[in-house]
Motif scaffolding. Structure first.
Motif, PDB file in Angstrom:
ATOM      1  N   GLY A 123      46.791   4.341   9.784  1.00  0.00           N
ATOM      2  CA  GLY A 123      45.591   3.517   9.831  1.00  0.00           C
ATOM      3  C   GLY A 123      44.372   4.254  10.335  1.00  0.00           C
ATOM      4  N   ASP A 124      44.506   5.529  10.628  1.00  0.00           N
ATOM      5  CA  ASP A 124      43.403   6.346  11.130  1.00  0.00           C
ATOM      6  C   ASP A 124      42.762   7.106   9.968  1.00  0.00           C
ATOM      7  N   GLY A 125      41.445   6.997   9.842  1.00  0.00           N
ATOM      8  CA  GLY A 125      40.743   7.616   8.724  1.00  0.00           C
ATOM      9  C   GLY A 125      40.871   9.127   8.710  1.00  0.00           C
ATOM     10  N   GLU A 126      40.742   9.768   9.871  1.00  0.00           N
ATOM     11  CA  GLU A 126      40.861  11.226   9.919  1.00  0.00           C
ATOM     12  C   GLU A 126      42.278  11.678   9.594  1.00  0.00           C
ATOM     13  N   ALA A 127      43.251  10.910  10.065  1.00  0.00           N
ATOM     14  CA  ALA A 127      44.635  11.258   9.766  1.00  0.00           C
ATOM     15  C   ALA A 127      44.892  11.182   8.262  1.00  0.00           C
ATOM     16  N   LYS A 128      44.394  10.139   7.626  1.00  0.00           N
ATOM     17  CA  LYS A 128      44.596   9.990   6.188  1.00  0.00           C
ATOM     18  C   LYS A 128      43.867  11.083   5.411  1.00  0.00           C
ATOM     19  N   GLU A 129      42.675  11.459   5.878  1.00  0.00           N
ATOM     20  CA  GLU A 129      41.945  12.545   5.214  1.00  0.00           C
ATOM     21  C   GLU A 129      42.714  13.856   5.334  1.00  0.00           C
TER      22      GLU A 129
ATOM     23  N   THR B  83      53.749  18.448  10.138  1.00  0.00           N
ATOM     24  CA  THR B  83      54.444  17.852  11.272  1.00  0.00           C
ATOM     25  C   THR B  83      53.587  17.898  12.533  1.00  0.00           C
ATOM     26  N   THR B  84      52.789  18.975  12.691  1.00  0.00           N
ATOM     27  CA  THR B  84      51.880  19.043  13.833  1.00  0.00           C
ATOM     28  C   THR B  84      50.802  17.976  13.724  1.00  0.00           C
ATOM     29  N   ALA B  85      50.304  17.761  12.519  1.00  0.00           N
ATOM     30  CA  ALA B  85      49.291  16.722  12.318  1.00  0.00           C
ATOM     31  C   ALA B  85      49.856  15.344  12.649  1.00  0.00           C
ATOM     32  N   ALA B  86      51.123  15.102  12.297  1.00  0.00           N
ATOM     33  CA  ALA B  86      51.731  13.809  12.604  1.00  0.00           C
ATOM     34  C   ALA B  86      51.828  13.600  14.109  1.00  0.00           C
ATOM     35  N   ILE B  87      52.134  14.670  14.855  1.00  0.00           N
ATOM     36  CA  ILE B  87      52.182  14.555  16.315  1.00  0.00           C
ATOM     37  C   ILE B  87      50.781  14.364  16.883  1.00  0.00           C
ATOM     38  N   ALA B  88      49.813  15.131  16.373  1.00  0.00           N
ATOM     39  CA  ALA B  88      48.444  14.993  16.868  1.00  0.00           C
ATOM     40  C   ALA B  88      47.918  13.578  16.644  1.00  0.00           C
ATOM     41  N   ALA B  89      48.204  13.031  15.471  1.00  0.00           N
ATOM     42  CA  ALA B  89      47.727  11.680  15.168  1.00  0.00           C
ATOM     43  C   ALA B  89      48.446  10.640  16.017  1.00  0.00           C
ATOM     44  N   GLY B  90      49.717  10.895  16.345  1.00  0.00           N
ATOM     45  CA  GLY B  90      50.481   9.933  17.124  1.00  0.00           C
ATOM     46  C   GLY B  90      50.199   9.988  18.609  1.00  0.00           C
ATOM     47  N   GLY B  91      49.629  11.114  19.080  1.00  0.00           N
ATOM     48  CA  GLY B  91      49.327  11.232  20.493  1.00  0.00           C
ATOM     49  C   GLY B  91      50.585  11.270  21.333  1.00  0.00           C
ATOM     50  N   GLY B  92      50.449  10.834  22.593  1.00  0.00           N
ATOM     51  CA  GLY B  92      51.569  10.903  23.515  1.00  0.00           C
ATOM     52  C   GLY B  92      52.787  10.135  23.054  1.00  0.00           C
TER      53      GLY B  92
END
Length: 351
Positions: free
Chosen positions: A251-257, A304-313
Motif C-alpha cells: 500500500g506504499d507508493g514508493e514501495a510499489k514504484e 528482498t532488501t526492499a521488502a524488509i526496508a518497506a516493512g520496517g521493524g
C-alpha cells in the motif's frame, strides 16, 4: 509463455502454493516441512513434471518445470527445496539400468514416492567422502554424506560414491536408517532448516547390483555435471518475485514504484538466463551464464532488501515473510555453489 502458464501442472502448482504452502511457510521455516505438506505435493502431480509419459509422468517442456519451481520457491522455499531433489533421480532412472528403473520409475513419476539425492560430495574428487567398493553381488559404500535434504520426508534416495580407480556408482536406497546407514541430528541452518537436512553416515552399507542406477567414469560424469550450476536456479526468480509481491501489497507508493523498476530488471535477467538454457548447448557460453546468474542474485538481494526496508521493524518478526525471503535468498547464493560460481560472484562484488 502463454502455453506454459496455461499448463495443467502450472495451475496445480499455483493451487498448491496458494492453498497449502504460502499459509504454512513461516511455520515450515521454524518447525519443519510437514508430512502433510509433502502429501499435498505428491497429490498435486508436480513431481512428475519432467518424468517420462510411459511411466505415468507429464513429460512437460522444461519451461513448465521452471515455472513450477518459481511458484513453489516463492511460496515456501523449504518445501520447494525438498521436492527439488526428486527430479534428478527421475531423470537418471529414465536412462539407467533396467532393474531399478522397473522398480522405482513409475511410483516416482506418478508421485506416490518422493526421492532425495546424496551425491554433491562427488564434486570433491579425487577426495573420496563416500567410497564405493565392489563386493560379491553388489557394492559397499563407506564415508559421510555431508548434506542430505528431506530426511524423514523422502521415501528413497539416489546415493553416489566413487571408487579408488575413478568410477562413480549411483544406486537407489530406501530413505531410512538400516545396517550401514545412520543419519546425524538435523543441521541447524540460517535458512531452510525446515527442509530437514542431515548428514548421512555410511559404514558398510551394502547394496545389490539390482539397486545400481548407473556406473560411469568420473570424468564423464563431471564433464556433464560442471556446466549445470552455471545456470540460474529458477528459485532465485521465485523468491525475488515473492518479495516484489510484498512490495506491491504494502500500500506504499514508493514501495510499489520500487517493485515496478525491479520487476522489469528481473524479467530481463530471466529472459537472458532461460534463453541461454534453451538456445545454447550446455557446455557453451559459460561466462555469459555466470554473468546473468550473478545479475539475478543481485536483483533477488535488492528485492528482498526492499521488502524488509518497506516493512520496517515488523519485517524482522519471525511471522513476517520479508525476513524469511531474505534468508532464503542468502541460502540460494550458496546452494549448489561450485568454485566457478563462487569466483564469478566474488569478482562481481569487487567490480
Amino acid at each position: 509463455m502463454t502455453a506454459t502458464l496455461d499448463h495443467p501442472l502450472v495451475t496445480a502448482a499455483r493451487r498448491l502454493a496458494d492453498d497449502v504452502l504460502s499459509p504454512a511457510a513461516e511455520a515450515h521455516d521454524r518447525e519443519g516441512v510437514t508430512p502433510a505438506a509433502i502429501d499435498s505435493v505428491k497429490a498435486s502431480g508436480v513431481l512428475g513434471v519432467s518424468a517420462p509419459a510411459a511411466y505415468g509422468g507429464a513429460e512437460a517442456p522444461a519451461a513448465v518445470g521452471r515455472e513450477i519451481a518459481e511458484i513453489l520457491a516463492g511460496a515456501c522455499c523449504s518445501t520447494f527445496f525438498v521436492q527439488a531433489q526428486h527430479h534428478t533421480p527421475v531423470r537418471m532412472l529414465a536412462e539407467g539400468e533396467e532393474a531399478i528403473r522397473r522398480r522405482w520409475l513409475r511410483p516416482l513419476s506418478e508421485g506416490t514416492l518422493l526421492a532425495g539425492i546424496a551425491f554433491s560430495h562427488l564434486r570433491a574428487y579425487p577426495e573420496l567422502p563416500v567410497r564405493a567398493t565392489r563386493v560379491a553381488g553388489g557394492w559397499r559404500f563407506d564415508g559421510r554424506v555431508p548434506w542430505y535434504t528431506g530426511w524423514g520426508l523422502n521415501d528413497v534416495f539416489l546415493l553416489g560414491g566413487a571408487t579408488e580407480d575413478g568410477e562413480v556408482v549411483f544406486a537407489g536406497v530406501a530413505a531410512r536408517e538400516q545396517p550401514g546407514l545412520t543419519a546425524t541430528d538435523p543441521l541447524q541452518l540460517a535458512a531452510l532448516t525446515g527442509a530437514r537436512t542431515v548428514g548421512l553416515l555410511l559404514d558398510g552399507l551394502v547394496l545389490p547390483d539390482e539397486a545400481v542406477v548407473v556406473r560411469l567414469p568420473y570424468e564423464r560424469w563431471a564433464t556433464e555435471d560442471r556446466p549445470k550450476n552455471t545456470n540460474t536456479n529458477p528459485a532465485v526468480f521465485g523468491v525475488a518475485r515473492a518479495a516484489l509481491d510484498l512490495l506491491d501489497a504494502s500500500g506504499d507508493g514508493e514501495a510499489k514504484e520500487t517493485a515496478g523498476v525491479l520487476r522489469e530488471r528481473l524479467a530481463a535477467a530471466r529472459r537472458d538466463a532461460y534463453a541461454l538454457v534453451d538456445e545454447v548447448p550446455p557446455a557453451e557460453r559459460l561466462d555469459d551464464r555466470l554473468a546473468v546468474k550473478v545479475r539475478a542474485y543481485d536483483l533477488m538481494r535488492a528485492a528482498t532488501t526492499a521488502a524488509i526496508a518497506a516493512g520496517g521493524g515488523r519485517a524482522f518478526g519471525l511471522s513476517h515473510p520479508a525476513q524469511r525471503l531474505a534468508r532464503e535468498g542468502l541460502f540460494l547464493v550458496v546452494q549448489g555453489q561450485t568454485r566457478e560460481v563462487r569466483t564469478a560472484h566474488l569478482e562481481a562484488l569487487r567490480s
